[in-house]
Design a protein around this motif. Structure first.
Motif, PDB file in Angstrom:
ATOM      1  N   VAL A  20       0.559  -1.256   0.215  1.00  0.00           N
ATOM      2  CA  VAL A  20       0.364  -0.162   0.424  1.00  0.00           C
ATOM      3  C   VAL A  20       1.086   1.475   0.147  1.00  0.00           C
ATOM      4  O   VAL A  20       1.639   1.267   0.593  1.00  0.00           O
ATOM      5  CB  VAL A  20      -0.891  -0.465   1.173  1.00  0.00           C
ATOM      6  CG1 VAL A  20      -1.623   0.957   1.164  1.00  0.00           C
ATOM      7  CG2 VAL A  20      -1.806  -0.867   0.845  1.00  0.00           C
ATOM      8  N   PRO A  21       0.786   1.792  -1.652  1.00  0.00           N
ATOM      9  CA  PRO A  21       1.492   2.872  -0.636  1.00  0.00           C
ATOM     10  C   PRO A  21       1.452   4.098   0.146  1.00  0.00           C
ATOM     11  O   PRO A  21       0.198   4.235   0.088  1.00  0.00           O
ATOM     12  CB  PRO A  21       1.403   3.529  -2.412  1.00  0.00           C
ATOM     13  CG  PRO A  21       0.304   3.339  -2.795  1.00  0.00           C
ATOM     14  CD  PRO A  21      -0.435   2.034  -2.198  1.00  0.00           C
ATOM     15  N   ASP A  22       2.005   5.441  -0.093  1.00  0.00           N
ATOM     16  CA  ASP A  22       2.124   6.513   0.468  1.00  0.00           C
ATOM     17  C   ASP A  22       0.474   7.119  -0.461  1.00  0.00           C
ATOM     18  O   ASP A  22       1.085   7.121  -1.252  1.00  0.00           O
ATOM     19  CB  ASP A  22       2.719   7.595   0.736  1.00  0.00           C
ATOM     20  CG  ASP A  22       3.741   6.945   1.719  1.00  0.00           C
ATOM     21  OD1 ASP A  22       3.791   6.221   2.530  1.00  0.00           O
ATOM     22  OD2 ASP A  22       4.702   7.443   1.636  1.00  0.00           O
ATOM     23  N   ALA A  23      -0.405   8.046   0.617  1.00  0.00           N
ATOM     24  CA  ALA A  23      -1.184   8.929  -0.314  1.00  0.00           C
ATOM     25  C   ALA A  23      -0.467   9.875  -1.051  1.00  0.00           C
ATOM     26  O   ALA A  23       0.469  10.626  -0.781  1.00  0.00           O
ATOM     27  CB  ALA A  23      -2.309   9.102   0.484  1.00  0.00           C
ATOM     28  N   SER A  24      -1.003  10.337  -2.317  1.00  0.00           N
ATOM     29  CA  SER A  24      -0.393  11.856  -2.913  1.00  0.00           C
ATOM     30  C   SER A  24      -1.666  12.033  -3.998  1.00  0.00           C
ATOM     31  O   SER A  24      -2.725  11.519  -3.661  1.00  0.00           O
ATOM     32  CB  SER A  24       0.451  10.855  -3.751  1.00  0.00           C
ATOM     33  OG  SER A  24      -0.537   9.763  -5.181  1.00  0.00           O
ATOM     34  N   CYS A  25      -1.168  12.732  -4.360  1.00  0.00           N
ATOM     35  CA  CYS A  25      -2.081  13.495  -5.133  1.00  0.00           C
ATOM     36  C   CYS A  25      -2.309  13.412  -6.473  1.00  0.00           C
ATOM     37  O   CYS A  25      -1.224  13.442  -7.716  1.00  0.00           O
ATOM     38  CB  CYS A  25      -2.197  15.455  -5.064  1.00  0.00           C
ATOM     39  SG  CYS A  25      -3.010  15.746  -3.406  1.00  0.00           S
ATOM     40  N   LEU A  26      -3.282  12.647  -7.546  1.00  0.00           N
ATOM     41  CA  LEU A  26      -3.474  12.495  -9.098  1.00  0.00           C
ATOM     42  C   LEU A  26      -4.616  12.704  -9.952  1.00  0.00           C
ATOM     43  O   LEU A  26      -5.036  13.455  -9.151  1.00  0.00           O
ATOM     44  CB  LEU A  26      -3.872  10.584  -8.499  1.00  0.00           C
ATOM     45  CG  LEU A  26      -4.161  10.073 -10.221  1.00  0.00           C
ATOM     46  CD1 LEU A  26      -2.893   9.856 -10.846  1.00  0.00           C
ATOM     47  CD2 LEU A  26      -4.389   9.104 -10.086  1.00  0.00           C
ATOM     48  N   VAL A  27      -3.456  13.843 -10.410  1.00  0.00           N
ATOM     49  CA  VAL A  27      -3.945  14.441 -11.410  1.00  0.00           C
ATOM     50  C   VAL A  27      -4.203  14.127 -13.248  1.00  0.00           C
ATOM     51  O   VAL A  27      -3.790  13.250 -12.792  1.00  0.00           O
ATOM     52  CB  VAL A  27      -3.385  15.967 -11.618  1.00  0.00           C
ATOM     53  CG1 VAL A  27      -3.809  16.790 -12.447  1.00  0.00           C
ATOM     54  CG2 VAL A  27      -3.177  16.894 -10.081  1.00  0.00           C
ATOM     55  N   ILE A  28      -5.453  14.162 -13.112  1.00  0.00           N
ATOM     56  CA  ILE A  28      -5.626  13.425 -14.553  1.00  0.00           C
ATOM     57  C   ILE A  28      -5.853  14.646 -15.282  1.00  0.00           C
ATOM     58  O   ILE A  28      -7.129  15.490 -15.287  1.00  0.00           O
ATOM     59  CB  ILE A  28      -6.827  12.348 -14.356  1.00  0.00           C
ATOM     60  CG1 ILE A  28      -7.065  11.135 -13.416  1.00  0.00           C
ATOM     61  CG2 ILE A  28      -7.654  11.833 -16.121  1.00  0.00           C
ATOM     62  CD1 ILE A  28      -7.960  10.304 -13.690  1.00  0.00           C
ATOM     63  N   PHE A  29      -4.650  14.712 -16.719  1.00  0.00           N
ATOM     64  CA  PHE A  29      -5.238  16.191 -17.525  1.00  0.00           C
ATOM     65  C   PHE A  29      -6.081  15.179 -18.917  1.00  0.00           C
ATOM     66  O   PHE A  29      -5.633  14.042 -18.982  1.00  0.00           O
ATOM     67  CB  PHE A  29      -4.032  15.877 -17.915  1.00  0.00           C
ATOM     68  CG  PHE A  29      -3.142  17.427 -17.423  1.00  0.00           C
ATOM     69  CD1 PHE A  29      -2.746  16.660 -16.036  1.00  0.00           C
ATOM     70  CD2 PHE A  29      -3.230  18.648 -17.340  1.00  0.00           C
ATOM     71  CE1 PHE A  29      -2.058  17.592 -15.652  1.00  0.00           C
ATOM     72  CE2 PHE A  29      -2.127  19.078 -16.269  1.00  0.00           C
ATOM     73  CZ  PHE A  29      -1.875  18.763 -15.265  1.00  0.00           C
ATOM     74  N   GLY A  30      -7.263  16.123 -18.805  1.00  0.00           N
ATOM     75  CA  GLY A  30      -8.021  14.552 -19.820  1.00  0.00           C
ATOM     76  C   GLY A  30      -9.234  14.336 -19.104  1.00  0.00           C
ATOM     77  O   GLY A  30      -9.517  13.327 -19.443  1.00  0.00           O
ATOM     78  N   ALA A  31      -9.642  14.710 -18.056  1.00  0.00           N
ATOM     79  CA  ALA A  31     -10.374  14.107 -17.277  1.00  0.00           C
ATOM     80  C   ALA A  31     -12.212  14.287 -17.755  1.00  0.00           C
ATOM     81  O   ALA A  31     -13.010  13.520 -17.058  1.00  0.00           O
ATOM     82  CB  ALA A  31     -10.509  14.979 -15.552  1.00  0.00           C
ATOM     83  N   SER A  32     -12.562  14.366 -18.942  1.00  0.00           N
ATOM     84  CA  SER A  32     -13.714  14.770 -19.345  1.00  0.00           C
ATOM     85  C   SER A  32     -13.133  13.571 -20.241  1.00  0.00           C
ATOM     86  O   SER A  32     -14.464  13.344 -20.998  1.00  0.00           O
ATOM     87  CB  SER A  32     -14.117  16.229 -19.695  1.00  0.00           C
ATOM     88  OG  SER A  32     -12.510  16.038 -20.830  1.00  0.00           O
TER      89      SER A  32
END
Ligand code: BG6
Length: 515
Positions: A20-32
Motif C-alpha cells: 500500500v503506497p503513501d497517499a498522493s495527489c493524482l491529477v488526470i489531464f483529460g478528465a472529461s
C-alpha cells in the motif's frame, strides 16, 4: 483434461499490505475524456473497493469543460457503475471515494488553470496528508504533452528527485510518437522537465495479469526454461485479434494503422517477455535491460525487400459475430481511398544465441472473427518417429499456448495414446485457467499500473530506449509500406485477414493456430 489447483498462499496477505503506497495527489489531464471514464477512474474505484488505494489518496480531474465537483462525481459514478471491475459501485465505498475526488477546470495551454490546480493540490495536502506527492496522468493526445510538461515546470509544480523531498511522477499514454524521430522528440521534451525515472510510459498490456505471468511461468519454474530456445522450439506465434473495428477513432487510426497501434508497442512487449534472458533481479532496470536487448536483436527488414516479410490488410464489409458491419473505408473519419492497414502479419527473427533462425510470426488485426490475444510456442517434433509404422508417423508437435485474453490461461498440447488394443495417438490438452484455479477475475491492467506508479516501481512501464529501439526497427517497414504502389490486401470483416497472411506461413510448412 486436468486443471491446476491453487496451493494456499500464506504470503498473499502480507504482500498486499506491504504494497500500500503513501497517499498522493493524482491529477488526470483529460478528465472529461473516454479513457478517464472507461478505464482510469473505474480502475481507481476498484482499487479503493479492494482496499488497495491509500486512505488519503486524492484524485483531481483537470480538463476544459466546466463541471462542479458534484457534477463530475455523478458522471464518474455512472462510469464506475458501467465499467469498473467491481461494479456496481458500493454506496459506502463510493461515498468515501468521492470525498477525495475533485475537478479543476482549465485549458492545457494556459497558466491560469494550472494556478487553480496548484491551489487545489495544496488544499489536498492539508486535508488528506498527501505531503506534496504528485502524479500527473496525461490522458491527452500526444501533441499536448510538450505544453503540459512546460507549464507544469514553469509553474513550479515538478519537484526534482535529486533534491529529495516529495516525489513528482508523470504518466504518459501511447502513442509515444509515430516514428523514431517523433518519439525522440517526445522523449527529449520529457527530460527537459522530468528525469527519466519520473516518467512512467504506459503500455497497458504490461498491466495484464497474464502478461506478467509470462515472467513467472518462465522464471519461477525450473521446468520450462531448459526447452525455451532454438534447440527445442520450432517457431512462435503471436496473435492480437480484435472483433471491433476502429469505432469512433477513425481520425486517429488513419494516422496510425495497426502496426503503430499494436505491433510497435503491445506486441513487441509480448515478444520481449517471451524471448528475454533471465534478468539478474526482478526490478525495473534489470528487467527492462533484458527486454531492450531483445528489441535490439530484432533482425532488420532486408533493405529493398521489406514488404516480403509482411502482409498488410484492410477490412471490407462483412459480418462479425453474426452482425453485419461496414468496411474500414466506410467508417466515420476514414478516407474513401484510405491505404491504412487494419491488419498486419509480420515474420520476425531475433538474432541472438537463444533464438537464431526461429521465426516469430506476429499478426494483429481489427474486425477479425473474435477478440483474442494468444501466444503459442510450437516445439520441434520428437527426433525419431517411433510410431511411424503404426500410424504413418503423424504425431503432432507440442504446443504451449498462453492465452492473454479472454479466458486467461495456459494450455499444453501433447500426444497421447488413444485407449484400445492398438497404438494410436491423438493430441490432448492440459489446461490451466485463471478463473478455475484462482476463482477470481484478474484485475484490470490499469489498476495494476496506477498502483505501480504510486509505488514508484517502473518495471511494468516502457523505458525510453525500449520505445526508441522499437521504432528504429519498425520505421523501415512503415516507410516501405507507405512507398509501395500496392494498397493493403482487402479482407472481409469477420475473417482472419487476407489470404496472403495464411500463404506467408503455409509456404514454410506451418499454419496459423486458430486460437
Ligand atoms: C489500444 C489500441 O492500445 O489497445 C486499441 O489503441 C486497441 O486500438 C486496444 O483496441 C486493445 O486493448 P485490449 O486490452 O482490449 O487488448
Amino acid at each position: 483434461m486436468s486443471s491446476v489447483v491453487l496451493e494456499p498462499n500464506p504470503l498473499r496477505e502480507g504482500l498486499e499490505q506491504e504494497r500500500v503506497p503513501d497517499a498522493s495527489c493524482l491529477v488526470i489531464f483529460g478528465a472529461s475524456g473516454d479513457l478517464t471514464h472507461r478505464k482510469l477512474l473505474p480502475a481507481l474505484y476498484s482499487l479503493a473497493h479492494d482496499g488497495l488505494l491509500p486512505a488519503g489518496q486524492a484524485i483531481v480531474g483537470f480538463a476544459r469543460p466546466e463541471y462542479t465537483d458534484e457534477a463530475f462525481r455523478a458522471e464518474i459514478k455512472a462510469a464506475c457503475n458501467e465499467f469498473a471491475r467491481t461494479k456496481p459501485a458500493d454506496d459506502a465505498i463510493w461515498q468515501n471515494f468521492e470525498k477525495r475526488l475533485f475537478y479543476v477546470q482549465g485549458s492545457f495551454t494556459e497558466p491560469e488553470g494550472y494556478n487553480r490546480l496548484k491551489q487545489k493540490l495544496a488544499e489536498c495536502d492539508t486535508t488528506f496528508g498527501t505531503g506534496g506527492r504528485r502524479i500527473y496522468y496525461l490522458a491527452v493526445p500526444p501533441n499536448f504533452f510538450p505544453v503540459i510538461a512546460e507549464l507544469l515546470g514553469a509553474e513550479g509544480m515538478v519537484a526534482d528527485p535529486e533534491r529529495g523531498g516529495p516525489y513528482t511522477r508523470v504518466i504518459i499514454e501511447k502513442p509515444f510518437g509515430r516514428d523514431l524521430e517523433s518519439a525522440r522528440e517526445l522523449n527529449r521534451v520529457a527530460v527537459t522537465t522530468f528525469r527519466e525515472r519520473q516518467v512512467f510510459r504506459i503500455d497497458h498490456y504490461l498491466g495484464k495479469e497474464t502478461v506478467q505471468n509470462l515472467l513467472v511461468l518462465r522464471f519461477a519454474n525450473g521446468f520450462f526454461e531448459p526447452f525455451w530456445n532454438r534447440q527445442y522450439i520450432d517457431h512462435v506465434q503471436l496473435t492480437v485479434a480484435e472483433s471491433i473495428g476502429v469505432e469512433k477513432r477513425g481520425a486517429y487510426f488513419e494516422q496510425a494503422g495497426i502496426a503503430r497501434d499494436i505491433i510497435q508497442n503491445h506486441m513487441l512487449q509480448l515478444v520481449s517477455l517471451v524471448a528475454m534472458e533471465p534478468p539478474v533481479a526482478f526490478e525495473a532496470e534489470a528487467v527492462r535491460d533484458e527486454k531492450v536487448k531483445v528489441i535490439r536483436a530484432l533482425r532488420d527488414f532486408p533493405a529493398g525487400h521489406e514488404c516480403e516479410l509482411s502482409v498488410r490488410g484492410q477490412y471490407t464489409t462483412g459480418s462479425v459475430l453474426g452482425e453485419a458491419v461496414p468496411g474500414y473505408r466506410e467508417e466515420p473519419d476514414v478516407a474513401a481511398d484510405s491505404r491504412t492497414e487494419t491488419f498486419a502479419a509480420v515474420k520476425v527473427f531475433i538474432d541472438n544465441w537463444r533464438w537464431a533462425d526461429v521465426p516469430f510470426y506476429l499478426r494483429a488485426g481489427k474486425r477479425l472473427p473474435k477478440r483474442v490475444t494468444d501466444i503459442s510456442i510450437h516445439f520441434r517434433p520428437a527426433p525419431y518417429p517411433l510410431f511411424k509404422k503404426i500410424q504413418g508417423g503423424r504425431t503432432q508437435p507440442n504446443v504451449l499456448s498462453i492465452r492473454i485474453q479472454p479466458d486467461e490461461g495456459i494450455s499444453l498440447k501433447f500426444d497421447s495414446k488413444v485407449p484400445g488394443a492398438t497404438i494410436r495417438t491423438a493430441p490432448v490438452t492440459m489446461e490451466f485457467r485463471y478463473a478455475t484455479s484462482f476463482g477470481a477475475e484478474p484485475p484490470e491492467a490499469y489498476e495494476r499500473l496506477l498502483l505501480e506508479t504510486m509505488l514508484g516501481d517502473s518495471t511494468l512501464f516502457a523505458r525510453r530506449d525500449e520505445v526508441e529501439t522499437a521504432w528504429a526497427w519498425l520505421d523501415p517497414l512503415l516507410r516501405a509500406w507507405q512507398n509501395s504502389p500496392e494498397p493493403p490486401d482487402p479482407y472481409p470483416a469477420g475473417t482472419w485477414g487476407p489470404p496472403a497472411a495464411d500463404a506467408m506461413i503455409e509456404r514454410e510448412g506451418r499454419r496459423w493456430r486458430r486460437p
